[in-house]
Design a protein around this motif. Structure first.
Motif, PDB file in Angstrom:
ATOM      1  N   SER A  50      41.109  37.207  30.884  1.00 44.65           N
ATOM      2  CA  SER A  50      41.659  38.547  30.685  1.00 44.65           C
ATOM      3  C   SER A  50      40.679  39.581  31.216  1.00 44.65           C
ATOM      4  CB  SER A  50      41.952  38.811  29.203  1.00 44.65           C
ATOM      5  OG  SER A  50      40.749  38.762  28.442  1.00 44.65           O
ATOM      6  N   ARG A  51      41.211  40.740  31.587  1.00 41.79           N
ATOM      7  CA  ARG A  51      40.389  41.837  32.091  1.00 41.79           C
ATOM      8  C   ARG A  51      40.835  43.124  31.389  1.00 41.79           C
ATOM      9  NH1 ARG A  51      40.942  40.935  37.170  1.00 41.79           N
ATOM     10  NH2 ARG A  51      38.906  39.946  37.506  1.00 41.79           N
ATOM     11  N   HIS A  52      39.877  43.863  30.859  1.00 38.00           N
ATOM     12  CA  HIS A  52      40.183  45.075  30.101  1.00 38.00           C
ATOM     13  C   HIS A  52      39.656  46.289  30.860  1.00 38.00           C
ATOM     14  CE1 HIS A  52      41.287  42.659  26.492  1.00 38.00           C
ATOM     15  NE2 HIS A  52      40.453  41.803  27.058  1.00 38.00           N
ATOM     16  N   GLU A  53      40.552  47.213  31.174  1.00 36.68           N
ATOM     17  CA  GLU A  53      40.195  48.366  31.987  1.00 36.68           C
ATOM     18  C   GLU A  53      40.406  49.674  31.236  1.00 36.68           C
ATOM     19  OE1 GLU A  53      42.357  48.251  35.626  1.00 36.68           O
ATOM     20  OE2 GLU A  53      41.546  46.312  36.261  1.00 36.68           O
ATOM     21  N   LYS A  54      39.679  50.699  31.694  1.00 36.63           N
ATOM     22  CA  LYS A  54      39.846  52.051  31.168  1.00 36.63           C
ATOM     23  C   LYS A  54      39.663  53.012  32.325  1.00 36.63           C
ATOM     24  CE  LYS A  54      38.243  55.243  27.584  1.00 36.63           C
ATOM     25  NZ  LYS A  54      37.285  55.446  26.460  1.00 36.63           N
ATOM     26  N   GLU A  96      35.520  41.733  30.653  1.00 33.62           N
ATOM     27  CA  GLU A  96      36.502  40.689  30.881  1.00 33.62           C
ATOM     28  C   GLU A  96      36.084  39.416  30.172  1.00 33.62           C
ATOM     29  OE1 GLU A  96      36.460  40.735  35.234  1.00 33.62           O
ATOM     30  OE2 GLU A  96      35.503  38.770  35.202  1.00 33.62           O
ATOM     31  N   ARG A 146      30.281  41.900  30.476  1.00 33.15           N
ATOM     32  CA  ARG A 146      30.280  43.288  30.930  1.00 33.15           C
ATOM     33  C   ARG A 146      29.159  43.458  31.959  1.00 33.15           C
ATOM     34  NH1 ARG A 146      31.595  48.624  29.789  1.00 33.15           N
ATOM     35  NH2 ARG A 146      29.892  50.126  29.910  1.00 33.15           N
TER      36      ARG A 146
END
Length: 248
Positions: A78-82, A89, A191
């Protein structure tokens, strides 16, 4: 052996040094070899260590082959973006053989420097195959935290993933301080950050990722990994902090 101070770096052309590290495909002459050694010595001085003269060969070899890098295999879960940027990720790393060395110097950066120099010599022919093995990235440093939750334990394990060619039949190190370990598959939350890696900068990155994740019992709190993607001679090198998922 006398160390080169940071002030001595002013005499170097930084762009030329970067070119030496990234773009030179041929063996370097004596003058260039000395300049590379001096540059690495200057970088090592910021970690309060000295580079032995016998490291000249491995430095030259890894500089010449710097573009030949094999990534450690992984699968992004999974990859978490803002705002369009990746915040963190999660990845899965498969089981595989790693060459590992543990050093317990006074400072974290001394331990990783001493450990990596030994691994460089292993990679550059000091192995049972008698050949250059090839560089894989990242190099991974395992750290453990004391019961106070803040202080690093003295022993730091530095690990190099054996290239795919040697996974089925691992080469053996000439140095008895290096051991070949088969690690089982593991998952990490990771990170990216840039620059030097010291106990202070790593602690900052650990705290930052905890703030992002919030309270969770799914990852270890007493051990972390620091993944390094460039050699110590590169300025503003890419690193990652890895939180290790608890096994179900």
């Amino acid at each position: 052996m006398a160390l080169i101070s940071l002030d001595d770096l002013e005499g170097f052309d930084e762009e030329q040094l970067d070119d030496d590290i990234t773009d030179n495909p041929e063996p370097v002459g004596d003058e260039e070899q000395e300049r590379l050694y001096s540059h690495w010595q200057a970088v090592a001085s910021t970690h309060q260590v000295s580079v032995p003269r016998e490291m000249t060969g491995p430095i030259q070899e890894m500089t010449r082959r710097n573009q030949e890098r094999e990534p450690v295999p992984s699968v992004t879960i999974s990859r978490h973006e803002k705002l369009g940027e990746v915040v963190y990720e999660e990845r899965m790393y498969p089981a595989g053989h790693w060459a590992c060395i543990t050093k317990g110097e006074k400072l974290y950066e001394q331990s990783i420097s001493m450990g990596f120099m030994k691994l460089m010599r292993f990679i550059c022919k000091e192995n049972s195959a008698g050949c250059y093995l090839g560089m894989t990235v990242p190099i991974v440093n395992n750290i453990h935290i004391t019961e106070d939750g803040f202080t690093f334990k003295k022993d730091i394990l530095t690990a190099y993933y054996l290239p795919a060619e040697f996974q089925a039949n691992p080469v053996q190190p000439s140095d008895p301080d290096i051991i070949i370990v088969r690690r089982e598959a593991f998952r990490v939350i990771t990170r990216t950050f840039y620059g030097t890696t010291t106990e202070e900068t790593i602690t900052q990155q650990i705290n930052m990722l905890w703030e992002i994740l919030g309270a969770t019992d799914d990852v270890h709190r007493d051990s972390y990994m620091v993944a390094v993607y460039e050699n110590p001679g590169v300025t503003c090198r890419r690193n990652e902090i890895w939180f290790i998922r608890q096994e179900p």
